[in-house]
Design an enzyme around this catalytic site. Structure first.
Site, mmCIF file in Angstrom:
data_model
loop_
_atom_site.group_PDB
_atom_site.id
_atom_site.type_symbol
_atom_site.label_atom_id
_atom_site.label_comp_id
_atom_site.label_asym_id
_atom_site.label_seq_id
_atom_site.Cartn_x
_atom_site.Cartn_y
_atom_site.Cartn_z
ATOM 1 C CG MET A 1 47.272 18.250 -28.911
ATOM 2 S SD MET A 1 46.605 16.869 -28.995
ATOM 3 C CE MET A 1 47.587 15.360 -28.229
ATOM 4 C CG HIS A 8 55.052 21.259 -25.998
ATOM 5 N ND1 HIS A 8 54.402 20.698 -24.533
ATOM 6 C CD2 HIS A 8 54.348 20.485 -26.781
ATOM 7 C CE1 HIS A 8 53.583 19.843 -24.926
ATOM 8 N NE2 HIS A 8 53.374 19.624 -26.204
ATOM 9 C CD GLN A 32 45.691 15.274 -32.722
ATOM 10 O OE1 GLN A 32 45.584 16.444 -33.510
ATOM 11 N NE2 GLN A 32 46.508 14.858 -32.106
ATOM 12 C CG ASP A 121 54.629 13.230 -31.874
ATOM 13 O OD1 ASP A 121 53.790 12.564 -31.528
ATOM 14 O OD2 ASP A 121 55.149 14.091 -30.979
ATOM 15 C CB SER A 157 51.200 16.197 -22.697
ATOM 16 O OG SER A 157 51.839 17.360 -23.181
HETATM 17 N N1 LIG Z 1 59.757 15.452 -26.081
HETATM 18 C C1 LIG Z 1 59.730 16.378 -27.183
HETATM 19 N N2 LIG Z 1 60.639 16.841 -27.779
HETATM 20 C C2 LIG Z 1 60.295 17.658 -28.912
HETATM 21 N N3 LIG Z 1 59.219 17.924 -29.532
HETATM 22 C C3 LIG Z 1 58.126 17.553 -28.791
HETATM 23 C C4 LIG Z 1 58.325 16.726 -27.505
HETATM 24 N N4 LIG Z 1 56.987 16.087 -27.350
HETATM 25 C C5 LIG Z 1 56.245 16.910 -28.139
HETATM 26 N N5 LIG Z 1 56.817 17.538 -28.964
HETATM 27 C C6 LIG Z 1 56.214 18.082 -30.356
HETATM 28 O O1 LIG Z 1 55.387 19.178 -29.755
HETATM 29 C C7 LIG Z 1 54.352 19.435 -30.802
HETATM 30 C C8 LIG Z 1 52.929 19.210 -30.051
HETATM 31 O O2 LIG Z 1 52.761 17.819 -29.514
HETATM 32 P P1 LIG Z 1 51.657 17.447 -28.335
HETATM 33 O O3 LIG Z 1 50.763 18.768 -28.086
HETATM 34 O O4 LIG Z 1 50.986 16.324 -28.874
HETATM 35 O O5 LIG Z 1 52.644 17.044 -27.421
HETATM 36 P P2 LIG Z 1 53.132 15.756 -26.633
HETATM 37 O O6 LIG Z 1 53.906 15.765 -25.441
HETATM 38 O O7 LIG Z 1 53.519 14.623 -27.783
HETATM 39 O O8 LIG Z 1 51.733 15.240 -25.981
HETATM 40 P P3 LIG Z 1 51.323 13.658 -26.150
HETATM 41 O O9 LIG Z 1 52.601 12.814 -26.120
HETATM 42 O O10 LIG Z 1 50.461 13.682 -24.651
HETATM 43 O O11 LIG Z 1 50.554 13.462 -27.585
HETATM 44 C C9 LIG Z 1 54.471 18.313 -31.759
HETATM 45 O O12 LIG Z 1 55.246 18.615 -32.794
HETATM 46 C C10 LIG Z 1 55.331 17.393 -31.223
HETATM 47 O O13 LIG Z 1 56.212 16.655 -32.032
HETATM 48 MG MG LIG Z 2 51.397 14.390 -28.837
#
Ligand SMILES: Nc1ncnc2c1ncn2[C@@H]1O[C@H](COP(=O)(O)OP(=O)(O)OP(=O)(O)O)[C@@H](O)[C@H]1O
Ligand SMILES: [Mg+2]
Length: 263
Positions: A1, A8, A32, A121, A157
């Site tokens: 996102m 990421h 979502q 996640d 994020s």
């Molecule tokens: N700390 C992290 N380590 C590894 N992968 C991550 C991490 N944070 C997010 N991801 C992965 O990045 C992808 C995109 O996730 P997303 O854009 O929701 O970011 P996020 O940091 O989880 O944001 P938020 O916590 O605000 O939802 C997902 O597959 C998520 O599991």
């Molecule tokens: Mg997320």
């Protein structure tokens, strides 16, 4: 996102190593988010994200406007039964329907050989693996480890919402999960005891408000009583101020044996 961070970027790095062509999707997916959640204030900075990605030599950034993905009259949704109702799904009704729908659409648009997700996640990753299998997508799902700050805080994020004092308070989530892992390593095999340990540790931090703790089988997300013979997922969600954060830890006794051999 978007609002890209080291978590990421670890996915991008792995993709760059494995694949000839790398596509990064940046899309804050409205379906979502529940009513009253943080869709409107979710951090967005595509200019900064694009600048960060130049260092990674990606081939495409796919950042469509929401109206292009969900035009007027859009009416098809993808749900994965059995893995979506508990944990995050119980606290965020409809969340995984939105996730299943957008991931299906992204996979159909890009048709990747591999798609990369993060273990932060954990439930999402399981749902996507199941979706890809059930709907016969020709994509292999790779799940990479959670990237953390030195403090142990899982990078997200949403951490951008935290004040300095909240950031400090947020460490309690990881601390609680590590406590449970230590107890498990010492031989504790009661799910309710581990659950209570995580719960009481988070409850002891006044700036944190626990949403849930769950102790489940790491593949099926079924609740467990006795943990023997299972790979176990302990997952937790808590509000730190207005910000909802999640984290998890996986325990399995064969990993413990390997460690013991190494020692
Ligand atoms: N700390 C992290 N380590 C590894 N992968 C991550 C991490 N944070 C997010 N991801 C992965 O990045 C992808 C995109 O996730 P997303 O854009 O929701 O970011 P996020 O940091 O989880 O944001 P938020 O916590 O605000 O939802 C997902 O597959 C998520 O599991
Ligand atoms: Mg997320």
């Amino acid at each position: 996102m978007g609002a890209l961070h080291e978590g990421h970027l670890s996915l991008v790095r792995e993709a760059r190593q494995m694949c000839d062509i790398v596509v990064v999707s940046v899309f804050v997916n409205p379906t979502q988010f529940g009513p009253g959640e943080d869709y409107d204030r979710y951090p967005r900075d595509l200019t900064k994200d694009t600048a960060l990605l130049t260092d990674y030599n990606v081939d495409y950034i796919f950042a469509p406007p929401a109206e292009e993905i969900y035009p007027k009259g859009y009416s098809t949704y993808v749900t994965v039964d059995g893995l979506s109702e508990q944990l995050e799904g119980a606290s965020r009704p409809g969340h995984f329907r939105g996730v299943g729908t957008i991931v299906t659409m992204l996979l159909n648009i890009v048709r990747p050989d591999f798609a990369f997700f993060g273990q932060k996640d954990a439930q999402q990753a399981l749902i996507i693996k199941r979706l890809v299998r059930d709907l016969a997508f020709d994509t292999e799902i790779l799940v990479l480890p959670t990237v953390r700050e030195d403090s142990g805080l899982a990078i997200s994020s949403r951490n951008a919402f935290l004040s300095d004092s909240e950031r400090e308070a947020a460490l309690v989530i990881r601390r609680a999960l590590v406590k449970a892992r230590d107890a498990y390593k010492e031989g504790e095999r009661s799910a309710s005891k581990l659950n209570e340990l995580v719960r009481s540790t988070i409850d002891a931090e006044p700036r944190a408000k626990l949403d849930y703790v769950s102790v489940t089988d790491a593949e099926t997300l079924q609740k467990l009583d006795k943990l023997d013979e299972h790979t176990v997922l302990i997952a937790a969600a808590a509000f730190i101020g207005r910000t909802r954060l999640i984290d998890n830890i996986v325990l399995n006794s064969s990993a413990k044996r390997k460690e013991a051999v190494k020692a």
